[in-house]
Design a protein around this motif. Sequence first.
Motif, PDB file in Angstrom:
ATOM      1  N   SER A   9       0.828  -1.196   0.000  1.00  0.00           N
ATOM      2  CA  SER A   9       0.000   0.000   0.000  1.00  0.00           C
ATOM      3  C   SER A   9       0.867   1.253   0.000  1.00  0.00           C
ATOM      4  N   SER A  10       2.074   1.156   0.503  1.00  0.00           N
ATOM      5  CA  SER A  10       2.940   2.330   0.543  1.00  0.00           C
ATOM      6  C   SER A  10       3.583   2.581  -0.808  1.00  0.00           C
ATOM      7  N   GLY A  11       3.551   1.622  -1.656  1.00  0.00           N
ATOM      8  CA  GLY A  11       4.100   1.779  -2.985  1.00  0.00           C
ATOM      9  C   GLY A  11       5.608   1.835  -3.006  1.00  0.00           C
ATOM     10  N   GLN A  12       6.274   1.323  -1.957  1.00  0.00           N
ATOM     11  CA  GLN A  12       7.725   1.354  -1.984  1.00  0.00           C
ATOM     12  C   GLN A  12       8.257   0.311  -2.954  1.00  0.00           C
ATOM     13  N   ALA A  13       9.526   0.464  -3.302  1.00  0.00           N
ATOM     14  CA  ALA A  13      10.132  -0.495  -4.215  1.00  0.00           C
ATOM     15  C   ALA A  13       9.980  -1.892  -3.622  1.00  0.00           C
ATOM     16  N   PRO A  14       9.493  -2.845  -4.417  1.00  0.00           N
ATOM     17  CA  PRO A  14       9.283  -4.198  -3.896  1.00  0.00           C
ATOM     18  C   PRO A  14      10.584  -4.817  -3.422  1.00  0.00           C
ATOM     19  N   SER A  15      11.695  -4.295  -3.930  1.00  0.00           N
ATOM     20  CA  SER A  15      12.979  -4.873  -3.567  1.00  0.00           C
ATOM     21  C   SER A  15      13.528  -4.286  -2.274  1.00  0.00           C
ATOM     22  N   ALA A  16      12.791  -3.324  -1.656  1.00  0.00           N
ATOM     23  CA  ALA A  16      13.286  -2.707  -0.432  1.00  0.00           C
ATOM     24  C   ALA A  16      13.504  -3.766   0.641  1.00  0.00           C
ATOM     25  N   ALA A  17      14.634  -3.651   1.353  1.00  0.00           N
ATOM     26  CA  ALA A  17      14.932  -4.582   2.436  1.00  0.00           C
ATOM     27  C   ALA A  17      13.822  -4.497   3.484  1.00  0.00           C
ATOM     28  N   ALA A  18      13.545  -5.625   4.143  1.00  0.00           N
ATOM     29  CA  ALA A  18      12.402  -5.692   5.057  1.00  0.00           C
ATOM     30  C   ALA A  18      12.376  -4.579   6.117  1.00  0.00           C
ATOM     31  N   PRO A  19      13.504  -4.274   6.807  1.00  0.00           N
ATOM     32  CA  PRO A  19      13.447  -3.201   7.811  1.00  0.00           C
ATOM     33  C   PRO A  19      13.109  -1.844   7.197  1.00  0.00           C
ATOM     34  N   VAL A  20      13.589  -1.622   5.971  1.00  0.00           N
ATOM     35  CA  VAL A  20      13.287  -0.361   5.275  1.00  0.00           C
ATOM     36  C   VAL A  20      11.801  -0.316   4.948  1.00  0.00           C
ATOM     37  N   ALA A  21      11.301  -1.413   4.395  1.00  0.00           N
ATOM     38  CA  ALA A  21       9.882  -1.485   4.036  1.00  0.00           C
ATOM     39  C   ALA A  21       9.014  -1.274   5.275  1.00  0.00           C
ATOM     40  N   ARG A  22       9.448  -1.806   6.396  1.00  0.00           N
ATOM     41  CA  ARG A  22       8.665  -1.689   7.625  1.00  0.00           C
ATOM     42  C   ARG A  22       8.589  -0.236   8.089  1.00  0.00           C
ATOM     43  N   LEU A  23       9.709   0.468   8.035  1.00  0.00           N
ATOM     44  CA  LEU A  23       9.710   1.865   8.469  1.00  0.00           C
ATOM     45  C   LEU A  23       8.860   2.720   7.527  1.00  0.00           C
ATOM     46  N   ILE A  24       8.946   2.431   6.224  1.00  0.00           N
ATOM     47  CA  ILE A  24       8.103   3.150   5.269  1.00  0.00           C
ATOM     48  C   ILE A  24       6.633   2.958   5.632  1.00  0.00           C
ATOM     49  N   GLU A  25       6.256   1.722   5.950  1.00  0.00           N
ATOM     50  CA  GLU A  25       4.866   1.436   6.347  1.00  0.00           C
ATOM     51  C   GLU A  25       4.473   2.240   7.583  1.00  0.00           C
ATOM     52  N   GLU A  26       5.387   2.301   8.558  1.00  0.00           N
ATOM     53  CA  GLU A  26       5.088   3.022   9.802  1.00  0.00           C
ATOM     54  C   GLU A  26       4.894   4.508   9.545  1.00  0.00           C
ATOM     55  N   PHE A  27       5.767   5.100   8.726  1.00  0.00           N
ATOM     56  CA  PHE A  27       5.630   6.528   8.406  1.00  0.00           C
ATOM     57  C   PHE A  27       4.330   6.787   7.664  1.00  0.00           C
ATOM     58  N   HIS A  28       3.963   5.836   6.803  1.00  0.00           N
ATOM     59  CA  HIS A  28       2.776   6.004   5.975  1.00  0.00           C
ATOM     60  C   HIS A  28       1.504   6.072   6.821  1.00  0.00           C
ATOM     61  N   LYS A  29       1.554   5.542   8.056  1.00  0.00           N
ATOM     62  CA  LYS A  29       0.379   5.571   8.930  1.00  0.00           C
ATOM     63  C   LYS A  29       0.155   6.967   9.527  1.00  0.00           C
ATOM     64  N   LEU A  30       1.172   7.830   9.472  1.00  0.00           N
ATOM     65  CA  LEU A  30       1.077   9.139  10.118  1.00  0.00           C
ATOM     66  C   LEU A  30       0.213  10.084   9.288  1.00  0.00           C
ATOM     67  N   PRO A  31      -0.463  11.030   9.972  1.00  0.00           N
ATOM     68  CA  PRO A  31      -1.323  11.961   9.229  1.00  0.00           C
ATOM     69  C   PRO A  31      -0.498  12.836   8.290  1.00  0.00           C
ATOM     70  N   GLY A  32      -0.987  12.991   7.080  1.00  0.00           N
ATOM     71  CA  GLY A  32      -0.340  13.880   6.118  1.00  0.00           C
ATOM     72  C   GLY A  32       0.877  13.284   5.450  1.00  0.00           C
ATOM     73  N   ILE A  33       1.199  12.032   5.726  1.00  0.00           N
ATOM     74  CA  ILE A  33       2.370  11.399   5.114  1.00  0.00           C
ATOM     75  C   ILE A  33       1.902  10.403   4.046  1.00  0.00           C
ATOM     76  N   GLY A  34       2.102  10.771   2.800  1.00  0.00           N
ATOM     77  CA  GLY A  34       1.762   9.882   1.695  1.00  0.00           C
ATOM     78  C   GLY A  34       2.902   8.911   1.449  1.00  0.00           C
ATOM     79  N   PRO A  35       2.723   7.999   0.493  1.00  0.00           N
ATOM     80  CA  PRO A  35       3.757   6.989   0.214  1.00  0.00           C
ATOM     81  C   PRO A  35       5.100   7.594  -0.177  1.00  0.00           C
ATOM     82  N   LYS A  36       5.064   8.670  -0.967  1.00  0.00           N
ATOM     83  CA  LYS A  36       6.320   9.310  -1.404  1.00  0.00           C
ATOM     84  C   LYS A  36       7.066   9.905  -0.215  1.00  0.00           C
ATOM     85  N   SER A  37       6.340  10.622   0.647  1.00  0.00           N
ATOM     86  CA  SER A  37       6.972  11.235   1.822  1.00  0.00           C
ATOM     87  C   SER A  37       7.504  10.157   2.755  1.00  0.00           C
TER      88      SER A  37
END
Length: 213
Positions: A9-37
């Motif tokens: 759902s965050s649209g990150q690169a599918p090849s992103a390492a798991a810890p990176v992907a996880r942090l992207i997911e966490e940031f994406h839950k914050l208000p006003g933070i879209g997938p790019k941010s």
Amino acid sequence: MNEPTRSTSSGQAPSAAAPVARLIEEFHKLPGIGPKSAQRLTYYLLRMPPAEARALAQAILEMKEKITFCSPCQNVTDVDPCRICTDDQRDRETICVVEEPLDILALERTRAYRGLYHVLHGAISPMDGIGPEDLKVAELLGRLKSNDVHEVILATNPNLEGEATAMYLGRLLRPLGLRVTRLARGLPAGGDLEYADDVTLTRALEGRQEVGA
Ligand SMILES: [Zn+2]
């Protein structure tokens, strides 16, 4: 490189390492933070010196551990009762009711208000299934019984939910024989109190009007 076979759902690169992907997911839950941010913040942190990253993580943990709600006013605080509630320079006959702690910051910035506050932690919203019982309304009523409060200012947001909340509280509080007022019109309709500029907010406070029958 593997062929991209899945995306999240965050649209990150599918090849992103798991810890990176996880942090992207966490940031994406914050208000006003879209997938790019969310991606940008994550990769910024990735390049950050470890000590700085640790300081950030510790600041988040410390905030969660040390911050609580003030028992009288429900504002976020590290001492209970909070510094506003214990400040004897403040007018204890007036309580300004707001939706969120951030609204207090906005009102304090104006320096036009010297009374106490009460944070509801939300607004009535039937569409989201939020009723008065989900807000800090009982706590407000408790304060009005035990204190010598003469005026309650309803400073909920000038949008649908805020107006519904003010109307509900007006009906509830008027029979108690208090002066019940609402911030004057002129705040940007549909907006949030926290985004109003100081001059507009001061004017809305000064021009507050008694809630009609
Ligand atoms: Zn307080």
